[in-house]
Motif scaffolding. Structure first.
Motif, PDB file in Angstrom:
ATOM      1  N   VAL A  36       0.843  -1.201   0.000  1.00 47.55           N
ATOM      2  CA  VAL A  36       0.000   0.000   0.000  1.00 47.55           C
ATOM      3  C   VAL A  36       0.877   1.250   0.000  1.00 47.55           C
ATOM      4  O   VAL A  36       0.648   2.182  -0.773  1.00 47.55           O
ATOM      5  CB  VAL A  36      -0.973   0.003   1.207  1.00 47.55           C
ATOM      6  CG1 VAL A  36      -1.696   1.333   1.328  1.00 47.55           C
ATOM      7  CG2 VAL A  36      -1.981  -1.135   1.062  1.00 47.55           C
ATOM      8  N   LYS A  37       1.896   1.262   0.856  1.00 46.67           N
ATOM      9  CA  LYS A  37       2.817   2.406   0.899  1.00 46.67           C
ATOM     10  C   LYS A  37       3.489   2.611  -0.447  1.00 46.67           C
ATOM     11  O   LYS A  37       3.617   3.741  -0.921  1.00 46.67           O
ATOM     12  CB  LYS A  37       3.882   2.194   1.988  1.00 46.67           C
ATOM     13  CG  LYS A  37       3.363   2.357   3.381  1.00 46.67           C
ATOM     14  CD  LYS A  37       4.479   2.120   4.390  1.00 46.67           C
ATOM     15  CE  LYS A  37       3.992   2.267   5.811  1.00 46.67           C
ATOM     16  NZ  LYS A  37       5.070   2.028   6.786  1.00 46.67           N
ATOM     17  N   THR A  38       3.936   1.541  -1.073  1.00 51.12           N
ATOM     18  CA  THR A  38       4.607   1.622  -2.367  1.00 51.12           C
ATOM     19  C   THR A  38       3.670   2.181  -3.435  1.00 51.12           C
ATOM     20  O   THR A  38       4.051   3.049  -4.216  1.00 51.12           O
ATOM     21  CB  THR A  38       5.117   0.225  -2.796  1.00 51.12           C
ATOM     22  OG1 THR A  38       6.035  -0.249  -1.820  1.00 51.12           O
ATOM     23  CG2 THR A  38       5.783   0.272  -4.148  1.00 51.12           C
ATOM     24  N   ARG A  39       2.439   1.712  -3.467  1.00 49.77           N
ATOM     25  CA  ARG A  39       1.482   2.148  -4.487  1.00 49.77           C
ATOM     26  C   ARG A  39       1.041   3.596  -4.283  1.00 49.77           C
ATOM     27  O   ARG A  39       0.690   4.271  -5.241  1.00 49.77           O
ATOM     28  CB  ARG A  39       0.288   1.228  -4.533  1.00 49.77           C
ATOM     29  CG  ARG A  39       0.657  -0.160  -5.009  1.00 49.77           C
ATOM     30  CD  ARG A  39      -0.476  -0.882  -5.660  1.00 49.77           C
ATOM     31  NE  ARG A  39       0.012  -2.096  -6.272  1.00 49.77           N
ATOM     32  CZ  ARG A  39       0.439  -2.182  -7.522  1.00 49.77           C
ATOM     33  NH1 ARG A  39       0.430  -1.147  -8.297  1.00 49.77           N
ATOM     34  NH2 ARG A  39       0.867  -3.331  -8.009  1.00 49.77           N
ATOM     35  N   LEU A  40       1.036   4.079  -3.043  1.00 48.03           N
ATOM     36  CA  LEU A  40       0.595   5.449  -2.782  1.00 48.03           C
ATOM     37  C   LEU A  40       1.740   6.462  -2.818  1.00 48.03           C
ATOM     38  O   LEU A  40       1.486   7.662  -2.906  1.00 48.03           O
ATOM     39  CB  LEU A  40      -0.103   5.524  -1.426  1.00 48.03           C
ATOM     40  CG  LEU A  40      -1.480   4.866  -1.356  1.00 48.03           C
ATOM     41  CD1 LEU A  40      -2.023   4.924   0.067  1.00 48.03           C
ATOM     42  CD2 LEU A  40      -2.445   5.514  -2.331  1.00 48.03           C
ATOM     43  N   LYS A  41       2.976   5.988  -2.761  1.00 51.04           N
ATOM     44  CA  LYS A  41       4.133   6.885  -2.737  1.00 51.04           C
ATOM     45  C   LYS A  41       4.141   7.790  -3.974  1.00 51.04           C
ATOM     46  O   LYS A  41       4.079   7.322  -5.105  1.00 51.04           O
ATOM     47  CB  LYS A  41       5.420   6.078  -2.671  1.00 51.04           C
ATOM     48  CG  LYS A  41       6.653   6.920  -2.502  1.00 51.04           C
ATOM     49  CD  LYS A  41       7.880   6.059  -2.378  1.00 51.04           C
ATOM     50  CE  LYS A  41       9.099   6.937  -2.174  1.00 51.04           C
ATOM     51  NZ  LYS A  41      10.306   6.130  -2.051  1.00 51.04           N
ATOM     52  N   GLY A  42       4.196   9.090  -3.722  1.00 50.10           N
ATOM     53  CA  GLY A  42       4.258  10.048  -4.807  1.00 50.10           C
ATOM     54  C   GLY A  42       2.928  10.320  -5.490  1.00 50.10           C
ATOM     55  O   GLY A  42       2.887  10.998  -6.512  1.00 50.10           O
ATOM     56  N   HIS A  43       1.849   9.791  -4.954  1.00 49.70           N
ATOM     57  CA  HIS A  43       0.528   9.979  -5.547  1.00 49.70           C
ATOM     58  C   HIS A  43      -0.368  10.779  -4.610  1.00 49.70           C
ATOM     59  O   HIS A  43      -0.106  10.867  -3.414  1.00 49.70           O
ATOM     60  CB  HIS A  43      -0.140   8.628  -5.833  1.00 49.70           C
ATOM     61  CG  HIS A  43       0.547   7.835  -6.889  1.00 49.70           C
ATOM     62  ND1 HIS A  43       0.367   8.060  -8.233  1.00 49.70           N
ATOM     63  CD2 HIS A  43       1.429   6.821  -6.796  1.00 49.70           C
ATOM     64  CE1 HIS A  43       1.107   7.215  -8.923  1.00 49.70           C
ATOM     65  NE2 HIS A  43       1.768   6.447  -8.063  1.00 49.70           N
ATOM     66  N   SER A  44      -1.415  11.330  -5.172  1.00 52.98           N
ATOM     67  CA  SER A  44      -2.444  11.976  -4.367  1.00 52.98           C
ATOM     68  C   SER A  44      -3.780  11.315  -4.702  1.00 52.98           C
ATOM     69  O   SER A  44      -3.906  10.656  -5.739  1.00 52.98           O
ATOM     70  CB  SER A  44      -2.500  13.482  -4.651  1.00 52.98           C
ATOM     71  OG  SER A  44      -2.814  13.713  -6.002  1.00 52.98           O
ATOM     72  N   LEU A  45      -4.728  11.480  -3.815  1.00 54.98           N
ATOM     73  CA  LEU A  45      -6.053  10.882  -3.995  1.00 54.98           C
ATOM     74  C   LEU A  45      -7.104  11.982  -3.945  1.00 54.98           C
ATOM     75  O   LEU A  45      -6.972  12.913  -3.152  1.00 54.98           O
ATOM     76  CB  LEU A  45      -6.341   9.882  -2.871  1.00 54.98           C
ATOM     77  CG  LEU A  45      -5.379   8.697  -2.716  1.00 54.98           C
ATOM     78  CD1 LEU A  45      -5.638   7.988  -1.396  1.00 54.98           C
ATOM     79  CD2 LEU A  45      -5.539   7.736  -3.876  1.00 54.98           C
TER      80      LEU A  45
END
Length: 72
Positions: free
Chosen positions: A33-42
């Motif tokens: 989850v941390k890897t997939r959200l790193k550098g992204h916004s929701l």
């Protein structure tokens, strides 16, 4: 007929990433989850949905990771 426009490929990758993120939350895989959200916004709706999914899976650590993700 399939087109190969860059925007279509980006949207496909985004949908695939979102599906993989939901699976990672359901599986309780904090690192993924941390890897997939790193550098992204929701966006607000998406973030709320993912927080609810984390709550349903009973994983407060993942819930905090999602809460700390910036909103777009």
């Amino acid at each position: 007929m399939t087109t190969n426009e860059p925007s279509e490929k980006t949207e496909d990758r985004s949908l695939n990433n979102h599906a993989a993120l939901k699976t990672s939350i359901a599986n309780g895989d904090v690192r993924e989850v941390k890897t997939r959200l790193k550098g992204h916004s929701l966006n607000k709706l998406e973030k709320g949905y993912l927080i609810d999914l984390a709550r349903l899976s009973g994983n407060s650590e993942i819930e905090e990771v999602i809460k700390s993700t910036p909103e777009s």
